[in-house]
Write a protein that holds these residues in place. Structure first.
Motif, PDB file in Angstrom:
ATOM      1  N   VAL A  21      -4.475  -5.414  -1.393  1.00 21.46           N
ATOM      2  CA  VAL A  21      -3.046  -5.339  -1.100  1.00 21.46           C
ATOM      3  C   VAL A  21      -2.374  -6.663  -1.441  1.00 21.46           C
ATOM      4  CG1 VAL A  21      -1.357  -4.969   0.747  1.00 21.46           C
ATOM      5  CG2 VAL A  21      -3.476  -3.688   0.741  1.00 21.46           C
ATOM      6  N   GLU A  22      -1.130  -6.577  -1.932  1.00 22.90           N
ATOM      7  CA  GLU A  22      -0.343  -7.770  -2.248  1.00 22.90           C
ATOM      8  C   GLU A  22       0.974  -7.701  -1.475  1.00 22.90           C
ATOM      9  OE1 GLU A  22       1.027 -10.044  -6.257  1.00 22.90           O
ATOM     10  OE2 GLU A  22       1.344  -7.885  -6.202  1.00 22.90           O
ATOM     11  N   ASN A  23       1.392  -8.836  -0.920  1.00 24.44           N
ATOM     12  CA  ASN A  23       2.688  -8.922  -0.248  1.00 24.44           C
ATOM     13  C   ASN A  23       3.748  -9.368  -1.237  1.00 24.44           C
ATOM     14  OD1 ASN A  23       1.760  -8.190   2.271  1.00 24.44           O
ATOM     15  ND2 ASN A  23       1.383 -10.280   2.919  1.00 24.44           N
ATOM     16  N   LYS A  24       4.888  -8.702  -1.206  1.00 31.95           N
ATOM     17  CA  LYS A  24       6.034  -9.074  -2.041  1.00 31.95           C
ATOM     18  C   LYS A  24       7.275  -9.073  -1.175  1.00 31.95           C
ATOM     19  CE  LYS A  24       4.648  -7.215  -6.510  1.00 31.95           C
ATOM     20  NZ  LYS A  24       5.021  -6.276  -7.572  1.00 31.95           N
ATOM     21  N   ARG A  25       8.194  -9.954  -1.494  1.00 27.82           N
ATOM     22  CA  ARG A  25       9.467  -9.986  -0.790  1.00 27.82           C
ATOM     23  C   ARG A  25      10.495  -9.265  -1.665  1.00 27.82           C
ATOM     24  NH1 ARG A  25      11.102 -12.598   3.595  1.00 27.82           N
ATOM     25  NH2 ARG A  25       9.201 -13.815   3.650  1.00 27.82           N
ATOM     26  N   ILE A  26      11.037  -8.168  -1.140  1.00 25.23           N
ATOM     27  CA  ILE A  26      12.032  -7.367  -1.861  1.00 25.23           C
ATOM     28  C   ILE A  26      13.255  -7.236  -0.967  1.00 25.23           C
ATOM     29  CG2 ILE A  26      12.532  -5.127  -2.893  1.00 25.23           C
ATOM     30  CD1 ILE A  26       9.539  -4.871  -3.481  1.00 25.23           C
ATOM     31  N   ASP A  27      14.392  -7.718  -1.449  1.00 28.28           N
ATOM     32  CA  ASP A  27      15.656  -7.689  -0.701  1.00 28.28           C
ATOM     33  C   ASP A  27      15.524  -8.326   0.676  1.00 28.28           C
ATOM     34  OD1 ASP A  27      16.935  -6.420  -2.815  1.00 28.28           O
ATOM     35  OD2 ASP A  27      16.399  -4.418  -2.064  1.00 28.28           O
ATOM     36  N   LYS A  29      12.918  -8.519   2.581  1.00 33.43           N
ATOM     37  CA  LYS A  29      11.903  -7.912   3.436  1.00 33.43           C
ATOM     38  C   LYS A  29      10.549  -7.997   2.750  1.00 33.43           C
ATOM     39  CE  LYS A  29      15.030  -4.567   5.479  1.00 33.43           C
ATOM     40  NZ  LYS A  29      15.316  -3.142   5.692  1.00 33.43           N
ATOM     41  N   VAL A  30       9.512  -8.179   3.543  1.00 33.99           N
ATOM     42  CA  VAL A  30       8.156  -8.228   3.003  1.00 33.99           C
ATOM     43  C   VAL A  30       7.621  -6.807   2.897  1.00 33.99           C
ATOM     44  CG1 VAL A  30       5.814  -9.068   3.355  1.00 33.99           C
ATOM     45  CG2 VAL A  30       7.747 -10.501   3.965  1.00 33.99           C
ATOM     46  N   VAL A  31       7.149  -6.457   1.694  1.00 31.62           N
ATOM     47  CA  VAL A  31       6.624  -5.131   1.428  1.00 31.62           C
ATOM     48  C   VAL A  31       5.197  -5.274   0.910  1.00 31.62           C
ATOM     49  CG1 VAL A  31       6.915  -3.037   0.053  1.00 31.62           C
ATOM     50  CG2 VAL A  31       8.918  -4.282   0.870  1.00 31.62           C
ATOM     51  N   GLN A  32       4.281  -4.496   1.469  1.00 36.97           N
ATOM     52  CA  GLN A  32       2.905  -4.513   0.997  1.00 36.97           C
ATOM     53  C   GLN A  32       2.734  -3.436  -0.059  1.00 36.97           C
ATOM     54  OE1 GLN A  32       0.339  -4.018   4.371  1.00 36.97           O
ATOM     55  NE2 GLN A  32       0.582  -6.138   5.021  1.00 36.97           N
ATOM     56  N   THR A  33       2.158  -3.829  -1.202  1.00 42.00           N
ATOM     57  CA  THR A  33       1.883  -2.870  -2.262  1.00 42.00           C
ATOM     58  C   THR A  33       0.380  -2.842  -2.506  1.00 42.00           C
ATOM     59  OG1 THR A  33       2.267  -4.553  -3.950  1.00 42.00           O
ATOM     60  CG2 THR A  33       4.117  -3.138  -3.389  1.00 42.00           C
ATOM     61  N   VAL A  34      -0.166  -1.652  -2.629  1.00 39.69           N
ATOM     62  CA  VAL A  34      -1.594  -1.484  -2.879  1.00 39.69           C
ATOM     63  C   VAL A  34      -1.840  -1.654  -4.372  1.00 39.69           C
ATOM     64  CG1 VAL A  34      -3.531   0.117  -2.752  1.00 39.69           C
ATOM     65  CG2 VAL A  34      -1.850   0.046  -0.911  1.00 39.69           C
ATOM     66  N   LYS A  35      -2.699  -2.614  -4.709  1.00 39.56           N
ATOM     67  CA  LYS A  35      -3.041  -2.868  -6.110  1.00 39.56           C
ATOM     68  C   LYS A  35      -4.250  -2.056  -6.546  1.00 39.56           C
ATOM     69  CE  LYS A  35       0.140  -5.713  -7.137  1.00 39.56           C
ATOM     70  NZ  LYS A  35       1.097  -5.414  -8.180  1.00 39.56           N
ATOM     71  N   ALA A  36      -5.211  -1.844  -5.617  1.00 42.39           N
ATOM     72  CA  ALA A  36      -6.402  -1.060  -5.944  1.00 42.39           C
ATOM     73  C   ALA A  36      -7.001  -0.503  -4.661  1.00 42.39           C
ATOM     74  CB  ALA A  36      -7.431  -1.921  -6.657  1.00 42.39           C
ATOM     75  N   ASN A  37      -7.436   0.741  -4.727  1.00 44.67           N
ATOM     76  CA  ASN A  37      -8.193   1.333  -3.630  1.00 44.67           C
ATOM     77  C   ASN A  37      -9.665   1.138  -3.954  1.00 44.67           C
ATOM     78  OD1 ASN A  37      -6.152   2.393  -1.923  1.00 44.67           O
ATOM     79  ND2 ASN A  37      -5.744   3.941  -3.487  1.00 44.67           N
ATOM     80  N   LEU A  38     -10.388   0.449  -3.069  1.00 43.95           N
ATOM     81  CA  LEU A  38     -11.786   0.150  -3.312  1.00 43.95           C
ATOM     82  C   LEU A  38     -12.715   1.230  -2.781  1.00 43.95           C
ATOM     83  CD1 LEU A  38     -11.656  -3.641  -2.474  1.00 43.95           C
ATOM     84  CD2 LEU A  38     -11.411  -2.540  -4.692  1.00 43.95           C
ATOM     85  N   GLY A  39     -12.202   2.125  -1.981  1.00 40.62           N
ATOM     86  CA  GLY A  39     -12.995   3.243  -1.507  1.00 40.62           C
ATOM     87  C   GLY A  39     -13.686   2.975  -0.188  1.00 40.62           C
ATOM     88  N   ALA A  40     -14.657   3.817   0.121  1.00 37.20           N
ATOM     89  CA  ALA A  40     -15.370   3.736   1.393  1.00 37.20           C
ATOM     90  C   ALA A  40     -16.301   2.527   1.406  1.00 37.20           C
ATOM     91  CB  ALA A  40     -16.166   5.008   1.612  1.00 37.20           C
ATOM     92  N   VAL A  41     -16.331   1.832   2.540  1.00 39.03           N
ATOM     93  CA  VAL A  41     -17.227   0.690   2.727  1.00 39.03           C
ATOM     94  C   VAL A  41     -17.903   0.835   4.078  1.00 39.03           C
ATOM     95  CG1 VAL A  41     -15.913  -0.897   1.280  1.00 39.03           C
ATOM     96  CG2 VAL A  41     -15.375  -0.739   3.685  1.00 39.03           C
ATOM     97  N   THR A  42     -19.025   0.137   4.232  1.00 39.73           N
ATOM     98  CA  THR A  42     -19.724   0.147   5.514  1.00 39.73           C
ATOM     99  C   THR A  42     -19.235  -1.011   6.362  1.00 39.73           C
ATOM    100  OG1 THR A  42     -21.524  -1.234   4.701  1.00 39.73           O
ATOM    101  CG2 THR A  42     -21.782   1.152   4.451  1.00 39.73           C
ATOM    102  N   GLY A  43     -19.540  -0.969   7.633  1.00 39.67           N
ATOM    103  CA  GLY A  43     -19.143  -2.036   8.541  1.00 39.67           C
ATOM    104  C   GLY A  43     -19.748  -3.377   8.167  1.00 39.67           C
ATOM    105  N   GLU A  44     -20.941  -3.372   7.556  1.00 35.84           N
ATOM    106  CA  GLU A  44     -21.595  -4.611   7.152  1.00 35.84           C
ATOM    107  C   GLU A  44     -20.934  -5.243   5.926  1.00 35.84           C
ATOM    108  OE1 GLU A  44     -23.530  -1.695   7.470  1.00 35.84           O
ATOM    109  OE2 GLU A  44     -23.986  -2.130   9.559  1.00 35.84           O
ATOM    110  N   GLN A  45     -20.268  -4.467   5.097  1.00 36.61           N
ATOM    111  CA  GLN A  45     -19.645  -4.979   3.877  1.00 36.61           C
ATOM    112  C   GLN A  45     -18.281  -5.626   4.126  1.00 36.61           C
ATOM    113  OE1 GLN A  45     -19.625  -1.289   1.709  1.00 36.61           O
ATOM    114  NE2 GLN A  45     -21.344  -1.941   0.434  1.00 36.61           N
ATOM    115  N   ILE A  46     -17.637  -5.298   5.230  1.00 39.25           N
ATOM    116  CA  ILE A  46     -16.273  -5.756   5.488  1.00 39.25           C
ATOM    117  C   ILE A  46     -16.135  -7.278   5.485  1.00 39.25           C
ATOM    118  CG2 ILE A  46     -14.403  -5.757   7.192  1.00 39.25           C
ATOM    119  CD1 ILE A  46     -15.253  -2.872   7.858  1.00 39.25           C
ATOM    120  N   PRO A  47     -16.982  -8.050   6.195  1.00 40.36           N
ATOM    121  CA  PRO A  47     -16.787  -9.504   6.176  1.00 40.36           C
ATOM    122  C   PRO A  47     -16.954 -10.116   4.784  1.00 40.36           C
ATOM    123  CG  PRO A  47     -18.496  -8.904   7.771  1.00 40.36           C
ATOM    124  CD  PRO A  47     -18.034  -7.659   7.117  1.00 40.36           C
TER     125      PRO A  47
END
Length: 65
Positions: A21-27, A29-47
């Motif tokens: 996700v990338e944050n951008k300021r538009i008008d 306001k801060v808007v989050q835009t998704v650049k890529a969906n990485l898919g399913a991950v396990t709890g061990e992969q998150i950190p």
């Protein structure tokens, strides 16, 4: 950019999905835009995913004293 983790619960079991996700300021306001969906991950992969995109890289492997 940062990793955003979405948690879904289905029949008592948790599932994690990661997005880049990338944050951008538009008008003014801060808007989050998704650049890529990485898919399913396990709890061990998150950190490790979060550390890969962190500004200050944490140390994930520690030396034994």
């Amino acid at each position: 950019m940062f990793i955003k983790i979405l948690t879904k619960e289905y029949r008592g079991e948790k599932y994690y999905y990661a997005s880049l996700v990338e944050n951008k300021r538009i008008d003014g306001k801060v808007v989050q835009t998704v650049k890529a969906n990485l898919g399913a991950v396990t709890g061990e992969q998150i950190p490790y995913l979060k550390a890969a995109y962190a500004k200050k890289k944490p140390r994930l492997v520690y030396d034994e004293d």
